[in-house]
Each structure stands twice: as structure tokens, then as C-alpha cells.
Design an enzyme around this catalytic site. Structure first.
Site, PDB file in Angstrom:
ATOM      1  N   ASP A  93     -63.385  -8.760 -66.615  1.00  0.00           N
ATOM      2  CA  ASP A  93     -63.485  -9.725 -65.719  1.00  0.00           C
ATOM      3  C   ASP A  93     -63.843  -8.991 -64.364  1.00  0.00           C
ATOM      4  O   ASP A  93     -63.641  -7.531 -64.436  1.00  0.00           O
ATOM      5  CB  ASP A  93     -62.339 -10.610 -65.128  1.00  0.00           C
ATOM      6  CG  ASP A  93     -62.307 -11.387 -64.084  1.00  0.00           C
ATOM      7  OD1 ASP A  93     -63.295 -12.115 -63.962  1.00  0.00           O
ATOM      8  OD2 ASP A  93     -61.422 -11.248 -63.330  1.00  0.00           O
ATOM      9  N   ASP A  95     -63.751  -9.898 -60.551  1.00  0.00           N
ATOM     10  CA  ASP A  95     -63.069  -9.958 -59.231  1.00  0.00           C
ATOM     11  C   ASP A  95     -61.534  -9.746 -59.596  1.00  0.00           C
ATOM     12  O   ASP A  95     -60.860 -10.517 -60.310  1.00  0.00           O
ATOM     13  CB  ASP A  95     -63.175 -11.180 -58.434  1.00  0.00           C
ATOM     14  CG  ASP A  95     -64.593 -11.298 -57.967  1.00  0.00           C
ATOM     15  OD1 ASP A  95     -65.402 -10.480 -57.133  1.00  0.00           O
ATOM     16  OD2 ASP A  95     -65.147 -12.496 -58.448  1.00  0.00           O
ATOM     17  N   GLY A 137     -66.854 -20.106 -57.249  1.00  0.00           N
ATOM     18  CA  GLY A 137     -66.807 -20.473 -55.902  1.00  0.00           C
ATOM     19  C   GLY A 137     -67.400 -21.871 -55.556  1.00  0.00           C
ATOM     20  O   GLY A 137     -66.707 -22.746 -54.636  1.00  0.00           O
ATOM     21  N   GLU A 139     -67.478 -24.558 -57.424  1.00  0.00           N
ATOM     22  CA  GLU A 139     -66.314 -25.485 -57.825  1.00  0.00           C
ATOM     23  C   GLU A 139     -64.988 -25.427 -56.837  1.00  0.00           C
ATOM     24  O   GLU A 139     -64.294 -26.434 -56.532  1.00  0.00           O
ATOM     25  CB  GLU A 139     -65.842 -25.021 -59.184  1.00  0.00           C
ATOM     26  CG  GLU A 139     -66.775 -25.496 -60.243  1.00  0.00           C
ATOM     27  CD  GLU A 139     -67.817 -24.150 -60.300  1.00  0.00           C
ATOM     28  OE1 GLU A 139     -68.694 -24.315 -61.212  1.00  0.00           O
ATOM     29  OE2 GLU A 139     -67.822 -23.359 -59.506  1.00  0.00           O
ATOM     30  N   SER A 209     -67.719 -13.046 -65.798  1.00  0.00           N
ATOM     31  CA  SER A 209     -66.910 -13.344 -64.311  1.00  0.00           C
ATOM     32  C   SER A 209     -67.302 -14.708 -64.072  1.00  0.00           C
ATOM     33  O   SER A 209     -68.863 -15.324 -64.345  1.00  0.00           O
ATOM     34  CB  SER A 209     -67.488 -12.604 -63.212  1.00  0.00           C
ATOM     35  OG  SER A 209     -67.080 -12.869 -61.984  1.00  0.00           O
ATOM     36  N   THR A 210     -66.762 -15.496 -63.533  1.00  0.00           N
ATOM     37  CA  THR A 210     -67.182 -16.926 -63.036  1.00  0.00           C
ATOM     38  C   THR A 210     -67.876 -16.774 -61.685  1.00  0.00           C
ATOM     39  O   THR A 210     -68.542 -17.745 -61.238  1.00  0.00           O
ATOM     40  CB  THR A 210     -65.988 -17.940 -62.508  1.00  0.00           C
ATOM     41  OG1 THR A 210     -64.940 -17.100 -61.637  1.00  0.00           O
ATOM     42  CG2 THR A 210     -65.202 -18.082 -64.066  1.00  0.00           C
ATOM     43  N   ASP A 269     -57.283 -10.303 -64.705  1.00  0.00           N
ATOM     44  CA  ASP A 269     -56.266 -10.197 -63.944  1.00  0.00           C
ATOM     45  C   ASP A 269     -55.531 -11.454 -63.567  1.00  0.00           C
ATOM     46  O   ASP A 269     -54.555 -11.640 -62.770  1.00  0.00           O
ATOM     47  CB  ASP A 269     -56.704  -9.529 -62.542  1.00  0.00           C
ATOM     48  CG  ASP A 269     -57.526 -10.638 -61.786  1.00  0.00           C
ATOM     49  OD1 ASP A 269     -58.401 -11.359 -62.238  1.00  0.00           O
ATOM     50  OD2 ASP A 269     -57.082 -10.911 -60.452  1.00  0.00           O
TER      51      ASP A 269
END
Length: 330
Positions: A93, A95, A137, A139, A209-210, A269
Site C-alpha cells: 500500500d 499512504d 479521496g 469518495e 493504492s486507492t 497499514d
């Protein structure tokens, strides 16, 4: 007559014994020390010997077992078990895993964007921690405005609001990238080390990552460096229609990299990231970040506060390999 017969018998026996000893000595001289003990012992003087039936050739030696001469222990030859498999891919991931970006990175960039647009919105540390339970972000902003009410400057139609959110997110990403380019947000301990170990062993490395793809690429390029970046595949943002905890992004990574999900190790995380990884059938290690320390990681394969660099290293590639071994054994 008896005395004469006894003398002849004894003479023949003596002659046979001498011949036996000479032959034995000759044979023994060609044998290795441990083979000589296998020769038949010398006969006692005066015992009749049938030369036609006595074989002086050494017995064949069976080497299925080897005896330790110093301890007398019998050791069976055995092959060592093969080492556990390396992960096919190591998936990170971004962040909170590569960089602890949320509190002093993304949150600040969101607030600066809201301030520029004069929306009258500020996300404090506690509120943003709650909003992080929503992946993505765009969303996140949409869910927040739907709950608290849309700003007066926001458009009224759903389609226009989507464009409004997209424009806010684009500006937020630009501000965030400035922070990354200035290296104001450092890599978390152990990240570069673990990536280097994986690349050196031929393990595929990707970031899933999103977050916006440009923001993730900036982190990888500026903080990990161009040499590492060119070897790391990035799956981010709207590359999949459903964000974490949906496993779509990890499924996409496995399919694109051509690896079996069960041979992948994910470093996450957050609880939503863990849920996504496990739903994809992958092994998952959690490295807690500032916002996720109190989340439920019961389903994680391992939980640490960070990856860590020596002398405070928490785990390395060998540990990732050991988790896969346990998985295959179970």
C-alpha cells in the site's frame, strides 16, 4: 600309525594356516582400514581347514549406513528439505506504508484546497482519521458532503457534483505532490531495505493504492529514486472501479503480474487494506501508522509498528518467505 597320522594332519594344517595368513595379508594390504576387519579371523593352530571351501575374498560392503568412528553412532543419509518459496510478488500500500502521509500530507493538502476554493471546510486530525475508513479521496469528499451538506459553491446536479469533486481532488493532488517533491514527508523505516531485498531476489514489487496515480508515482519516484521506480509497477486511483476493502486492486495486480495470489505478500497499514488483501487470497503483514494503530488486525498474518532498519529491524524478506511456508504447511 596314529602318531604319524597326527603329525601329517598337523603339518597340513600348519601349511594351510601359513598360506591362509599370507593370502589374507596380501588381500588386506589392498583394502581400506575399515574393510580389513571384515576378513575372517585366523584359525587356531591344529584345527583342520578345508581349503576347498574357505573363501579368502572380502565380503561385499553395504554402504546404506555409515558409522561414526568416534561416537559409534549410525547416521542414515538424508537430503535436506528444499527452502521455502520466495514470494512471487511483494505488494505495498502507499499512504501509511511507504510514507506516513495522511495527517501531515493528504489532510493538509485537502484543507489547503478547501481554503483556496473558499468552501468553509476544515478537516481536523480526529475527523480525518474517521474519514480514512472510506477508501479513495474523491469518495471521501463525496461521503463527507453527503452527510454534512454540500458547500454553497457546489453545483446542484449529481453529474456536476462529480466534476466538482474531481476538480477539488486534482488540485489537492497538485498541492500534495509539492510536499513530496520537496521531500518534506520521508519514507517510513525499512521500506527501501525491503524493496531492495525483493528486487535483488527477483521478486516482483508493486504499489497498490486507492490514492491518485500521480501522487503515488511521485512518492515512488522522488522518495524511492528513479532506479527503483522503473522496476516497480503501480496500481492506483481509478484503475479499478471499486476501492478497498474490495479486493479488486489486488486481483488486478496478481493478474497483471502473472502471479498466484497465494504466493503474494501484501504490506498494509489499515483494516480496509487488510480486508482487501485477504479477500484476494493473499498473505498480509500490517505495519501500523499514526491513524491505524487502534484498528482491528485480527486477520493479519503479522502486525508490526513498522518494517524497520537495522539495528531496529522488525522484519525482512526472509520473514515474508517464512509466512508463505507456514501457509503452505497449514
Amino acid at each position: 600309525m596314529a602318531s604319524s597320522s597326527t603329525t601329517i594332519s598337523l603339518s597340513l594344517a600348519t601349511t594351510a594356516l601359513i598360506s591362509h595368513q599370507r593370502t589374507t595379508t596380501s588381500v588386506a594390504s589392498t583394502l581400506k582400514p575399515h574393510e580389513r576387519t571384515l576378513l575372517p579371523p585366523s584359525s587356531l593352530l591344529g584345527t583342520s581347514i578345508n581349503l576347498e571351501k574357505t573363501s579368502l575374498r572380502p565380503r561385499p560392503i553395504t554402504r546404506s549406513k555409515e558409522r561414526n568412528s568416534s561416537h559409534g553412532a549410525t547416521c542414515l543419509a538424508s537430503s535436506s528439505p528444499p527452502p521455502p518459496p520466495l514470494p512471487s510478488a511483494l505488494l505495498f500500500d502507499c499512504d501509511g506504508v511507504l510514507v506516513d502521509t495522511e495527517k501531515d500530507g493528504h489532510r493538509i493538502s485537502f484543507n489547503d484546497t478547501f481554503n483556496e476554493r473558499e468552501l468553509g471546510v476544515t478537516w481536523d486530525v480526529e475527523l480525518y482519521g474517521e474519514l480514512l475508513k472510506i477508501g479513495g479521496g474523491k469518495e471521501r469528499m463525496t461521503a463527507y458532503f453527503n452527510k454534512t451538506g454540500w458547500p454553497e459553491k457546489a453545483p446542484k446536479s449529481d453529474e456536476e457534483r462529480k466534476e466538482f469533486i474531481a476538480s477539488l481532488h486534482k488540485r489537492k493532488t497538485e498541492l500534495f505532490m509539492v510536499l513530496i517533491e520537496k521531500k518534506l514527508l520521508p519514507l517510513r523505516p525499512g521500506v527501501a531495505k525491503l524493496i531492495d531485498q525483493a528486487l535483488a531476489e527477483g521478486v516482483k514489487v508493486a504499489v497498490c493504492s486507492t490514492s491518485n496515480e500521480k501522487a503515488v508515482s511521485a512518492i515512488v519516484s522522488f522518495l524511492l529514486g528513479p532506479k527503483r521506480a522503473e522496476k516497480i509497477k503501480i496500481f492506483a486511483g481509478d484503475v479499478v472501479p471499486r476501492k478497498k476493502p474490495d479486493p479488486a486492486i489486488y486481483n488486478l495486480a496478481a493478474n497483471t503480474l502473472g502471479v498466484d495470489p497465494s504466493s503474494c505478500v501484501v504490506v498494509e497499514d489499515s483494516a480496509i487494506g487488510l480486508a482487501a488483501a485477504k479477500a484476494a487470497g493473499m498473505t498480509c503483514i500490517v505495519t501500523k501508522s499514526g491513524y491505524t494503530a487502534d484498528e482491528d488486525f485480527l486477520n493479519a498474518d503479522a502486525v508490526f509498528d513498522c518494517i524497520g532498519d537495522p539495528p531496529e529491524e522488525r522484519f525482512d524478506l526472509a520473514f515474508c518467505r517464512s509466512l508463505l511456508e507456514k501457509q503452505y504447511v497449514s
